[in-house]
Design a protein around this motif. Structure first.
Motif, PDB file in Angstrom:
ATOM      1  N   LEU A 837      15.371  54.777  -3.491  1.00 21.46           N
ATOM      2  CA  LEU A 837      16.107  54.599  -2.267  1.00 21.46           C
ATOM      3  C   LEU A 837      17.541  55.484  -2.339  1.00 21.46           C
ATOM      4  O   LEU A 837      17.912  56.180  -1.304  1.00 21.46           O
ATOM      5  N   ARG A 838      17.948  55.539  -3.596  1.00 18.09           N
ATOM      6  CA  ARG A 838      19.208  56.384  -3.845  1.00 18.09           C
ATOM      7  C   ARG A 838      18.734  58.048  -3.408  1.00 18.09           C
ATOM      8  O   ARG A 838      19.440  58.586  -3.077  1.00 18.09           O
ATOM      9  N   ALA A 839      17.512  58.343  -4.062  1.00 16.45           N
ATOM     10  CA  ALA A 839      16.920  59.492  -3.817  1.00 16.45           C
ATOM     11  C   ALA A 839      16.903  59.987  -2.360  1.00 16.45           C
ATOM     12  O   ALA A 839      16.885  61.058  -1.990  1.00 16.45           O
ATOM     13  N   ALA A 840      16.507  58.914  -1.650  1.00 14.94           N
ATOM     14  CA  ALA A 840      16.209  59.126  -0.182  1.00 14.94           C
ATOM     15  C   ALA A 840      17.442  58.933   0.498  1.00 14.94           C
ATOM     16  O   ALA A 840      17.280  59.486   2.031  1.00 14.94           O
ATOM     17  N   GLY A 841      18.756  58.936  -0.027  1.00 13.78           N
ATOM     18  CA  GLY A 841      20.063  58.978   0.742  1.00 13.78           C
ATOM     19  C   GLY A 841      20.428  57.627   1.361  1.00 13.78           C
ATOM     20  O   GLY A 841      21.333  57.606   2.012  1.00 13.78           O
ATOM     21  N   CYS A 842      19.809  56.421   0.935  1.00 16.24           N
ATOM     22  CA  CYS A 842      20.301  55.260   1.371  1.00 16.24           C
ATOM     23  C   CYS A 842      21.503  55.025   0.673  1.00 16.24           C
ATOM     24  O   CYS A 842      21.802  55.214  -0.426  1.00 16.24           O
ATOM     25  N   GLY A 843      22.317  54.523   1.634  1.00 12.96           N
ATOM     26  CA  GLY A 843      23.765  54.093   1.354  1.00 12.96           C
ATOM     27  C   GLY A 843      24.333  52.947   0.557  1.00 12.96           C
ATOM     28  O   GLY A 843      25.065  52.984  -0.312  1.00 12.96           O
ATOM     29  N   PHE A 844      23.474  51.958   0.821  1.00 12.61           N
ATOM     30  CA  PHE A 844      23.711  50.535   0.395  1.00 12.61           C
ATOM     31  C   PHE A 844      22.306  49.844   0.071  1.00 12.61           C
ATOM     32  O   PHE A 844      21.464  49.901   0.482  1.00 12.61           O
ATOM     33  N   ALA A 845      22.667  48.730  -1.148  1.00 12.01           N
ATOM     34  CA  ALA A 845      21.497  48.018  -1.179  1.00 12.01           C
ATOM     35  C   ALA A 845      21.989  46.499  -1.775  1.00 12.01           C
ATOM     36  O   ALA A 845      23.205  46.385  -2.189  1.00 12.01           O
ATOM     37  N   GLN A 846      20.801  45.872  -1.790  1.00 14.06           N
ATOM     38  CA  GLN A 846      21.005  44.409  -2.299  1.00 14.06           C
ATOM     39  C   GLN A 846      19.846  43.788  -2.596  1.00 14.06           C
ATOM     40  O   GLN A 846      18.856  44.287  -2.230  1.00 14.06           O
ATOM     41  N   GLY A 847      19.853  42.919  -3.725  1.00  8.07           N
ATOM     42  CA  GLY A 847      18.750  42.504  -4.404  1.00  8.07           C
ATOM     43  C   GLY A 847      18.688  41.634  -5.518  1.00  8.07           C
ATOM     44  O   GLY A 847      20.051  41.790  -6.061  1.00  8.07           O
ATOM     45  N   PHE A 848      17.825  41.231  -5.987  1.00  7.88           N
ATOM     46  CA  PHE A 848      17.987  40.598  -7.146  1.00  7.88           C
ATOM     47  C   PHE A 848      18.098  41.510  -8.487  1.00  7.88           C
ATOM     48  O   PHE A 848      18.590  40.796  -9.384  1.00  7.88           O
ATOM     49  N   LEU A 849      17.787  42.655  -8.233  1.00  8.25           N
ATOM     50  CA  LEU A 849      18.149  43.563  -9.482  1.00  8.25           C
ATOM     51  C   LEU A 849      19.501  43.820  -9.507  1.00  8.25           C
ATOM     52  O   LEU A 849      19.829  44.027 -10.727  1.00  8.25           O
ATOM     53  N   LEU A 850      20.380  43.978  -8.533  1.00  4.13           N
ATOM     54  CA  LEU A 850      21.870  43.905  -8.480  1.00  4.13           C
ATOM     55  C   LEU A 850      22.489  42.743  -8.915  1.00  4.13           C
ATOM     56  O   LEU A 850      23.291  42.721  -9.611  1.00  4.13           O
ATOM     57  N   ALA A 851      22.329  41.580  -8.091  1.00  6.33           N
ATOM     58  CA  ALA A 851      22.741  40.332  -8.356  1.00  6.33           C
ATOM     59  C   ALA A 851      22.236  39.224  -7.447  1.00  6.33           C
ATOM     60  O   ALA A 851      21.663  39.604  -6.266  1.00  6.33           O
ATOM     61  N   ARG A 852      22.071  38.107  -7.821  1.00  9.38           N
ATOM     62  CA  ARG A 852      21.513  37.206  -7.135  1.00  9.38           C
ATOM     63  C   ARG A 852      22.634  36.599  -6.423  1.00  9.38           C
ATOM     64  O   ARG A 852      23.802  36.726  -6.753  1.00  9.38           O
ATOM     65  N   PRO A 853      22.301  35.560  -5.254  1.00  5.85           N
ATOM     66  CA  PRO A 853      23.452  34.747  -4.387  1.00  5.85           C
ATOM     67  C   PRO A 853      24.258  34.043  -5.360  1.00  5.85           C
ATOM     68  O   PRO A 853      23.532  33.443  -6.674  1.00  5.85           O
ATOM     69  N   MET A 854      25.534  34.019  -5.408  1.00  6.70           N
ATOM     70  CA  MET A 854      26.410  33.352  -6.265  1.00  6.70           C
ATOM     71  C   MET A 854      27.568  32.843  -5.782  1.00  6.70           C
ATOM     72  O   MET A 854      27.815  32.745  -4.480  1.00  6.70           O
ATOM     73  N   VAL A 860      34.119  36.405  -7.590  1.00  6.74           N
ATOM     74  CA  VAL A 860      35.541  36.777  -7.951  1.00  6.74           C
ATOM     75  C   VAL A 860      35.491  37.232  -9.424  1.00  6.74           C
ATOM     76  O   VAL A 860      36.234  38.568  -9.575  1.00  6.74           O
ATOM     77  N   ASP A 861      34.798  36.665 -10.272  1.00  6.75           N
ATOM     78  CA  ASP A 861      34.618  37.369 -11.682  1.00  6.75           C
ATOM     79  C   ASP A 861      34.036  38.729 -11.632  1.00  6.75           C
ATOM     80  O   ASP A 861      34.497  39.670 -12.399  1.00  6.75           O
ATOM     81  N   VAL A 862      33.009  38.883 -10.730  1.00  5.60           N
ATOM     82  CA  VAL A 862      32.395  40.079 -10.768  1.00  5.60           C
ATOM     83  C   VAL A 862      33.386  41.272 -10.223  1.00  5.60           C
ATOM     84  O   VAL A 862      33.089  42.366 -10.611  1.00  5.60           O
ATOM     85  N   LEU A 863      34.063  40.881  -9.121  1.00  2.00           N
ATOM     86  CA  LEU A 863      34.984  41.736  -8.486  1.00  2.00           C
ATOM     87  C   LEU A 863      36.224  42.180  -9.652  1.00  2.00           C
ATOM     88  O   LEU A 863      36.619  43.262  -9.535  1.00  2.00           O
TER      89      LEU A 863
END
Length: 878
Positions: A837-854, A860-863
């Motif tokens: 996705l990054r190579a295709a030029g996609c600007g943003f992503a979300q999913g379990f690889l990055l972070a699960r719902p919290m 706040v701790d992540v930020l």
């Protein structure tokens, strides 16, 4: 009350002993007088104590309580003054006693309501007769058979005359009370009369003994006075008190008979008294002669007044009877009176008019033989159960034969008066409902019949089901619910008239397929229902035959059409009500439709469990946010260029107290069907905005993405709700991203585009959610008012290993960039997907690889850590 009885009896015993001692001792009976004084005080205490609960105020027994004290005052006066003359002693004793007897008269008359003493001249004549008779008897007891009033001093004559008068008045008042008091209090009146009958002669004998010096007569008088005081105290103890109907005239026969007999009894006593004086050899004085003659005259006058009252009462009764007979005859409702054996004793003329002649219901006939044979048992059960103290029947329906041989329908309300001593019958108020029944049957035929096929409709079928459920026996019955498939195509291709012909043909085929005892009904547009008898395997074979006949081609004027169907089967024994039975049949039918064309599915508990869960969630969802069962989780959205969190998506979660965690994919559709999706999303918007507002950031604040339901958009309240949330929370509009599906944006109605444009003008961003599923089209991107394009998980699932998927992804990203849209890839689960996705030029992503719902605190701790840097270690930084 028991204590007072023992107290009164305990006082009477020593008083009787004292009187006996006084009688056995020569000379004046001072011991007996003192004992009577003590008994008078005790009686007064009993009257005062017991009388408080009988009547309020200074009436009745409270006045009686003062009367026994007045002779005590006279005794004290004689003891203190010690007069020498017997006449002076008598006068001094009677001076306070006379007012006491006046109190007795007044108290006696106040024991009943004044309305019982009113009645014209008759009560006055009775009282005069009683008083005259008592005066004759008492004055003989006081002065002897040869009364010499002229020989007495004026003071003595006045005192003795007053004594005779008041004691006689007390007896007369007691006699009058006995005649007018209600029957339940007559024992008290009899005891009171006996008390006055003992007290009056007792006082008279005591007075005569004082004047003549015969102490033996005085001893007899003391015993009479003691007995009278005891009975006076007993009267208040046996008095049940006035009843609520004490203000009414006495109605019982017993009270009326006493009132008629008592005056003649008083006259008889007076005459016997005069005769006794003559038989003892004494001359009948003018006073006795005049008194006896007056008693006779008053008795004749009383009889005349009584006869006149009876005539008036009879005239009123005859007039009343004629009046009510005329009313009954003129009434539109017929009246039928039955005896205890349900035989006719009287019927109103209206009933004869209804049935074509009075001979239709002859007197003495058994009602059960007159009614329709089918109505005999219900009528007998209803009327005989009323006699057994059962609840009275509501409306009794019966049929009676008309003179022309037809049956007339009657509706009767029942009054069971068999326990009434006056009526002793069952009264039926009947109304002719023959025409109404005929109209109801015609309407019922229309209401319970399908006008297209001529088969019973849903109401008629449910009525048949109710009867089947109520029947007992070993017969196995099943309900088959059939839904036709293919009617929409017939309607689109050939029109409504051909659909009607198809339905008629299907109904005919089903009717010829089942047995004669089975019921076929049309219960909906393309739905039929069968009520079939037989074992389960036989019913399953019947369902297959029904499918077979339905799937045969239907030849119409517009051509040949093919239909199919699904059938749900349920045993009648599996449900206790029609509603439950139909619900289970519909569940089985839905399962058959889901199983494929031409399927028949029998109901099983698993189908009901899923439906019960949905129903439970539908009932519990409203107000779940107020009960604290709902919460909002946040899934970070990472910028692939900056490798840090630039936004979050708010995700609803429901923790049910009994069912546990319920996923949004299950409760959001339920909220839409239940009509609470607007409230739910308003709560989610406000809660998420309030939670995101204080989040830490370095540079651009974190954006908030919220999913918006199509139902919320269709309700036309989205713009107002968003504005209210932004105003109440203070969240900047540019930080809010509303995620809407393509189907919602492309729905009919200009208001959707208008609302989306209004939100964008407010500064709110609109994202096209779930792009790549359903009928997503790249052509729509140029016509939609959006700012963000979110690629669905299915779109990017193979982007790392499928060249075609990668090429398509690159094309979409390029088109979105050309249109000025941000692209967010959803559901990224592997480093390879993220790299592609990054190579295709996609600007943003979300999913379990990055972070699960919290939760918000975890976000706040992540930020806080690394200024929101969030990047998996398996993917290269640059």
């Amino acid at each position: 009350m028991d204590k007072l009885r023992w107290w009164l009896l305990g006082s009477a015993v020593p008083v009787g002993a004292a009187c006996a001692v006084s009688a056995s001792t020569p000379g004046p009976g001072y011991v007996g007088d003192l004992a009577l004084a003590a008994l008078g005080i005790a009686t007064a205490a009993v009257l005062w104590t017991a009388g408080r609960s009988k009547q309020s105020g200074w009436r009745g027994w409270r006045l009686f309580a003062l009367a026994p004290l007045t002779p005590v005052v006279g005794l004290v006066a004689v003891t203190v003054a010690a007069p020498e003359s017997p006449l002076e002693q008598v006068a001094l004793r009677w001076l306070p006693t006379v007012p006491g007897y006046v109190l007795v008269v007044v108290a006696t008359l106040t024991l009943v309501a004044p309305s019982r003493l009113r009645g014209g001249a008759r009560p006055a004549v009775e009282l005069a007769l009683f008083l005259t008779a008592c005066v004759l008897v008492v004055q003989v007891l006081v002065l002897g058979p040869d009364p010499g009033w002229s020989d007495l001093a004026p003071t003595g004559a006045v005192v003795l005359g007053a004594a005779v008068l008041v004691t006689s008045a007390s007896m007369a008042a007691a006699l009058l009370l006995l005649g007018v008091i209600e029957s339940r209090r007559q024992p008290m009146a009899l005891v009171l009369l006996a008390a006055t009958a003992l007290l009056a002669p007792g006082r008279a004998l005591g007075t005569a003994a004082t004047l003549s010096g015969e102490h033996a007569v005085g001893d007899v008088g003391r015993f009479l006075i003691g007995g009278g005081l005891v009975l006076l105290g007993a009267a208040v103890l046996v008095d049940p008190g006035p009843c609520p109907e004490s203000g009414r005239r006495p109605r019982s026969g017993r009270s009326t008979q006493l009132r008629q007999v008592l005056p003649y009894l008083a006259m008889t006593v007076a005459c016997f008294g005069a005769a006794a004086v003559s038989l003892t050899g004494h001359r009948i004085s003018p006073v006795i002669a005049v008194g006896g003659s007056l008693c006779a005259v008053l008795a004749v006058l009383h009889r005349w007044l009584t006869a006149r009252d009876e005539q008036r009462l009879g005239a009123r009764l005859r007039h009343s009877e004629a009046y009510f007979r005329s009313l009954v005859a003129a009434s539109s409702d017929a009246v039928l009176i039955l005896d205890g054996d349900l035989r006719v004793t009287w019927s109103s003329p209206t009933l004869g008019t209804t049935l074509g002649g009075s001979a239709a219901v002859p007197a003495g006939a058994d009602l059960l033989e007159l009614v329709h044979p089918e109505d005999a048992v219900p009528v007998a059960r209803a009327l005989r159960s009323a006699a057994a103290d059962a609840p009275p029947p509501g409306v009794l329906r019966l049929r009676l034969r008309h003179a022309d041989g037809t049956w007339r329908h009657l509706e009767a309300s029942t009054s069971d008066l068999r326990s009434d001593a006056v009526v002793g019958a069952v009264v039926l108020y009947c109304r002719d409902t023959t025409e109404r029944v005929a109209r109801e049957r015609a309407l019922e035929q229309v209401a319970f019949t399908d006008p297209v096929t001529g088969l019973p409709n849903r109401a008629g079928f449910e009525s048949r089901l109710e009867g089947a459920l109520a029947e007992t026996g070993t017969t196995c019955r099943s309900l088959l619910l059939i839904e036709l498939e293919g009617l929409d195509e017939v309607r689109e291709d050939a029109g409504r008239d051909v659909v009607t012909a198809v339905l008629v043909e299907v109904g005919r085929r089903l009717r010829t397929t089942v047995r004669g005892c089975d019921a076929v009904s049309r219960v909906g547009g393309g739905a039929f229902a069968l009520l079939a008898e037989g074992a389960p395997h036989a019913v399953d074979l019947l369902a297959d035959r029904c499918l077979s006949v339905i799937e045969q081609p239907v030849d119409t004027v517009a051509g040949v059409f093919d239909l199919s169907a699904g059938i749900g089967v349920v045993d009648l024994a599996a449900a206790g009500s029609v509603a439950e039975l139909m619900t289970r049949a519909e569940l089985a039918l839905r399962a058959a439709v889901a199983a494929g064309t031409g399927s028949a599915v029998r109901y099983r508990p698993a189908l009901g469990s899923a439906a019960e869960r949905r129903a439970r969630l539908r009932d519990d969802l409203p107000g779940a946010w107020d009960r604290g069962e709902l919460s909002v989780l946040f899934q970070p959205i990472v910028s692939l260029g900056e490798q840090r969190v630039t936004g979050v998506e708010a995700l609803l979660r429901w923790q049910h107290p009994e069912l546990g965690e319920v996923p949004p994919t299950e409760f959001v559709p339920i909220a839409e069907r239940a009509g609470v999706i607007g409230e739910l999303q308003r709560w989610a918007l406000e809660t998420a905005a309030a939670a995101v507002l204080p989040l830490p950031h370095s540079g651009t604040p974190v954006r908030l993405g919220v999913n918006i339901s199509a139902s919320h958009v269709a309700a036309r309240t989205l713009v107002r709700d968003v504005a209210a949330v932004l105003q109440s929370t203070g969240l900047a509009p540019e930080r809010l991203v509303l995620e809407v599906t393509e189907a919602t944006l492309m729905s009919e109605g200009e208001h959707v585009a208008v609302d989306m444009e209004a939100l964008r003008l407010m500064g709110v961003h609109v994202a096209l959610d779930d792009f790549g599923t359903g009928r997503s089209s790249l052509a729509h991107l140029t016509r939609l008012s959006i700012d963000v394009l979110k690629l669905d998980h299915a779109f990017v699932l193979r982007v790392d290993r499928d060249p075609k998927a990668r090429a398509l992804c690159e094309s979409v990203v390029a088109i979105a960039a050309a249109l000025g849209l941000d692209v967010v890839a959803e559901g990224v689960e592997t480093p390879a997907q993220l790299g592609a996705l990054r190579a295709a030029g996609c600007g943003f992503a979300q999913g379990f690889l990055l972070a699960r719902p919290m939760r918000a605190q975890d976000l706040v701790d992540v930020l806080d850590v690394g200024a929101g840097q969030l990047w998996p270690g398996l993917v290269g930084s640059r």
